[in-house]
Design a protein around this motif. Sequence first.
Motif, PDB file in Angstrom:
ATOM      1  N   ALA A 117      48.949 -52.245  37.059  1.00 33.22           N
ATOM      2  CA  ALA A 117      48.797 -50.639  36.408  1.00 33.22           C
ATOM      3  C   ALA A 117      47.955 -50.680  35.617  1.00 33.22           C
ATOM      4  O   ALA A 117      47.400 -50.099  35.698  1.00 33.22           O
ATOM      5  CB  ALA A 117      50.400 -50.314  36.778  1.00 33.22           C
ATOM      6  N   VAL A 118      48.552 -51.371  34.930  1.00 37.21           N
ATOM      7  CA  VAL A 118      47.274 -51.640  33.494  1.00 37.21           C
ATOM      8  C   VAL A 118      46.566 -51.618  33.787  1.00 37.21           C
ATOM      9  O   VAL A 118      45.063 -51.230  33.141  1.00 37.21           O
ATOM     10  CB  VAL A 118      47.978 -52.281  32.258  1.00 37.21           C
ATOM     11  CG1 VAL A 118      47.025 -52.785  31.312  1.00 37.21           C
ATOM     12  CG2 VAL A 118      49.326 -52.237  32.481  1.00 37.21           C
ATOM     13  N   PHE A 119      45.808 -52.667  34.800  1.00 35.40           N
ATOM     14  CA  PHE A 119      44.988 -53.316  35.352  1.00 35.40           C
ATOM     15  C   PHE A 119      44.102 -52.082  35.810  1.00 35.40           C
ATOM     16  O   PHE A 119      42.618 -51.583  35.822  1.00 35.40           O
ATOM     17  CB  PHE A 119      44.182 -53.766  36.271  1.00 35.40           C
ATOM     18  CG  PHE A 119      42.830 -54.107  36.955  1.00 35.40           C
ATOM     19  CD1 PHE A 119      42.223 -55.056  36.009  1.00 35.40           C
ATOM     20  CD2 PHE A 119      42.881 -54.000  38.174  1.00 35.40           C
ATOM     21  CE1 PHE A 119      41.068 -55.427  36.534  1.00 35.40           C
ATOM     22  CE2 PHE A 119      41.374 -54.101  38.732  1.00 35.40           C
ATOM     23  CZ  PHE A 119      40.422 -54.929  37.770  1.00 35.40           C
ATOM     24  N   LEU A 120      44.838 -51.237  36.719  1.00 33.65           N
ATOM     25  CA  LEU A 120      43.617 -49.929  37.792  1.00 33.65           C
ATOM     26  C   LEU A 120      43.794 -48.781  36.239  1.00 33.65           C
ATOM     27  O   LEU A 120      43.072 -47.566  36.779  1.00 33.65           O
ATOM     28  CB  LEU A 120      45.151 -49.411  38.627  1.00 33.65           C
ATOM     29  CG  LEU A 120      45.062 -50.462  39.699  1.00 33.65           C
ATOM     30  CD1 LEU A 120      46.185 -49.817  40.968  1.00 33.65           C
ATOM     31  CD2 LEU A 120      43.795 -50.173  41.013  1.00 33.65           C
ATOM     32  N   ALA A 121      44.717 -48.114  35.437  1.00 35.93           N
ATOM     33  CA  ALA A 121      45.085 -47.612  34.483  1.00 35.93           C
ATOM     34  C   ALA A 121      43.409 -47.882  33.852  1.00 35.93           C
ATOM     35  O   ALA A 121      42.801 -46.588  33.261  1.00 35.93           O
ATOM     36  CB  ALA A 121      45.316 -47.220  33.970  1.00 35.93           C
ATOM     37  N   ARG A 122      43.114 -49.008  33.148  1.00 34.25           N
ATOM     38  CA  ARG A 122      41.995 -49.526  32.244  1.00 34.25           C
ATOM     39  C   ARG A 122      40.904 -49.280  32.877  1.00 34.25           C
ATOM     40  O   ARG A 122      39.509 -48.613  32.920  1.00 34.25           O
ATOM     41  CB  ARG A 122      42.187 -51.291  32.318  1.00 34.25           C
ATOM     42  CG  ARG A 122      42.678 -51.394  30.902  1.00 34.25           C
ATOM     43  CD  ARG A 122      43.024 -53.295  30.914  1.00 34.25           C
ATOM     44  NE  ARG A 122      41.659 -53.806  30.786  1.00 34.25           N
ATOM     45  CZ  ARG A 122      41.731 -54.913  30.595  1.00 34.25           C
ATOM     46  NH1 ARG A 122      42.231 -55.958  31.469  1.00 34.25           N
ATOM     47  NH2 ARG A 122      40.627 -55.110  30.253  1.00 34.25           N
ATOM     48  N   ASN A 123      40.357 -49.133  34.478  1.00 34.08           N
ATOM     49  CA  ASN A 123      39.580 -49.045  34.883  1.00 34.08           C
ATOM     50  C   ASN A 123      39.222 -47.509  35.269  1.00 34.08           C
ATOM     51  O   ASN A 123      38.620 -46.357  36.782  1.00 34.08           O
ATOM     52  CB  ASN A 123      39.777 -49.476  36.279  1.00 34.08           C
ATOM     53  CG  ASN A 123      38.824 -51.214  36.575  1.00 34.08           C
ATOM     54  OD1 ASN A 123      37.865 -51.308  36.385  1.00 34.08           O
ATOM     55  ND2 ASN A 123      39.463 -51.846  35.965  1.00 34.08           N
ATOM     56  N   ALA A 144      50.065 -52.265  28.304  1.00 34.19           N
ATOM     57  CA  ALA A 144      49.500 -50.524  28.150  1.00 34.19           C
ATOM     58  C   ALA A 144      49.669 -50.356  27.053  1.00 34.19           C
ATOM     59  O   ALA A 144      47.830 -49.977  26.211  1.00 34.19           O
ATOM     60  CB  ALA A 144      50.202 -49.928  28.882  1.00 34.19           C
ATOM     61  N   ASP A 145      49.355 -50.082  26.099  1.00 34.05           N
ATOM     62  CA  ASP A 145      49.764 -50.165  24.786  1.00 34.05           C
ATOM     63  C   ASP A 145      48.534 -51.163  24.007  1.00 34.05           C
ATOM     64  O   ASP A 145      47.642 -50.702  23.069  1.00 34.05           O
ATOM     65  CB  ASP A 145      50.533 -50.456  23.531  1.00 34.05           C
ATOM     66  CG  ASP A 145      52.205 -48.890  24.179  1.00 34.05           C
ATOM     67  OD1 ASP A 145      51.601 -47.869  24.347  1.00 34.05           O
ATOM     68  OD2 ASP A 145      51.974 -49.311  23.418  1.00 34.05           O
ATOM     69  N   THR A 146      48.254 -52.756  24.652  1.00 31.71           N
ATOM     70  CA  THR A 146      47.891 -53.271  24.018  1.00 31.71           C
ATOM     71  C   THR A 146      46.399 -52.786  24.644  1.00 31.71           C
ATOM     72  O   THR A 146      45.256 -53.313  23.677  1.00 31.71           O
ATOM     73  CB  THR A 146      48.104 -54.810  24.541  1.00 31.71           C
ATOM     74  OG1 THR A 146      49.327 -55.238  23.882  1.00 31.71           O
ATOM     75  CG2 THR A 146      47.223 -55.617  24.370  1.00 31.71           C
ATOM     76  N   TYR A 147      46.183 -52.513  26.166  1.00 26.42           N
ATOM     77  CA  TYR A 147      44.737 -52.273  25.833  1.00 26.42           C
ATOM     78  C   TYR A 147      44.874 -50.659  25.722  1.00 26.42           C
ATOM     79  O   TYR A 147      43.782 -50.198  26.378  1.00 26.42           O
ATOM     80  CB  TYR A 147      44.042 -52.376  27.937  1.00 26.42           C
ATOM     81  CG  TYR A 147      44.663 -54.020  28.256  1.00 26.42           C
ATOM     82  CD1 TYR A 147      43.606 -54.908  28.114  1.00 26.42           C
ATOM     83  CD2 TYR A 147      46.243 -54.607  28.359  1.00 26.42           C
ATOM     84  CE1 TYR A 147      42.970 -55.937  27.808  1.00 26.42           C
ATOM     85  CE2 TYR A 147      45.917 -56.102  29.175  1.00 26.42           C
ATOM     86  CZ  TYR A 147      44.529 -56.216  28.635  1.00 26.42           C
ATOM     87  OH  TYR A 147      44.155 -57.861  28.792  1.00 26.42           O
ATOM     88  N   GLY A 148      45.984 -50.157  25.398  1.00 27.38           N
ATOM     89  CA  GLY A 148      45.103 -48.930  25.078  1.00 27.38           C
ATOM     90  C   GLY A 148      44.669 -47.798  26.433  1.00 27.38           C
ATOM     91  O   GLY A 148      43.925 -46.533  25.922  1.00 27.38           O
ATOM     92  N   VAL A 149      45.879 -47.916  27.354  1.00 26.46           N
ATOM     93  CA  VAL A 149      45.669 -46.952  27.870  1.00 26.46           C
ATOM     94  C   VAL A 149      47.041 -46.185  28.615  1.00 26.46           C
ATOM     95  O   VAL A 149      47.732 -46.472  28.099  1.00 26.46           O
ATOM     96  CB  VAL A 149      45.264 -47.570  29.441  1.00 26.46           C
ATOM     97  CG1 VAL A 149      43.915 -48.259  29.376  1.00 26.46           C
ATOM     98  CG2 VAL A 149      46.284 -48.811  30.332  1.00 26.46           C
TER      99      VAL A 149
END
Length: 271
Positions: A117-123, A144-149
């Motif tokens: 989910a986080v990977f897709l949000a990052r993209n 998600a917080d770590t990647y800011g998404v």
Amino acid sequence: MNIGNVISEKRKALGLTQQALAEKLHVSFQAISKWENGTSCPDIELLPQIAAILKTTIDSLLGYPSQSVTDYDKRYGNEEYYWGLKPNNLCYEIMRIKPPVKPYKVIDIGCGEGKDAVFLARNGYDVTAFDASEQGLSKARELADTYGVKVDFFKADVRDFRLEADYDIIFSSGVFHYIPLELRENVVNNLKAHTTTNGINVVNVFVEKPFIPLPPDTEKGEFVVDSWKSGELFMYYHDWLFHKNEEWIFDCDSSGTPHKHCMDVLIAEKV
């Protein structure tokens, strides 16, 4: 939702008439009707039997969140990520077939600790995701917080939850073996109905093979409802355009003991 509404919804999902449910419970169909229209409630002694017949839990009947069907809260209790952080290869397939030229709406069913989910949000995708494990969701939110998404994470049980909003991409990996056989058609039809035109469903399921032993975590008590048969998933989508439909056997060591799985993998488009 009151208990009568829950009984009505789950009865219909299983294709049971009021009369059929009444016969299984040894009550009158008028009693079922009164429960469902809210003029009376079932006796407390009947709740375990009602829950068993409707393939759900007493908590769910009463409107409380269902307890997890698995021991994943325990698995996700360590600091490291149980499944690692490498995205599922199907995420790259999603990007190939439905590249994020706009923020397509995605739902990840059974998202675990949130890596996909986080990977897709990052993209660039607009991602919603749910899981039955609160521990997994906590780590997913941290990721998600770590990647800011932003990902809309929430807790739900795949056996009980049904989509109400429409999505461009519905994704689920390694989850559908928790869906009882009697609910599969209802669950899949709900996913199909809430997929936008030209949207895709990206799903894999564990397939039973007599020559592949049960994985170690299953033997330790993981709650597997019903195994899927080869090709069964594909038949539910026979009226959609297939981008991928394949079966493969692969090595896994998620439990710390090397073992094998067989999976059917489907990417299908609603045209």
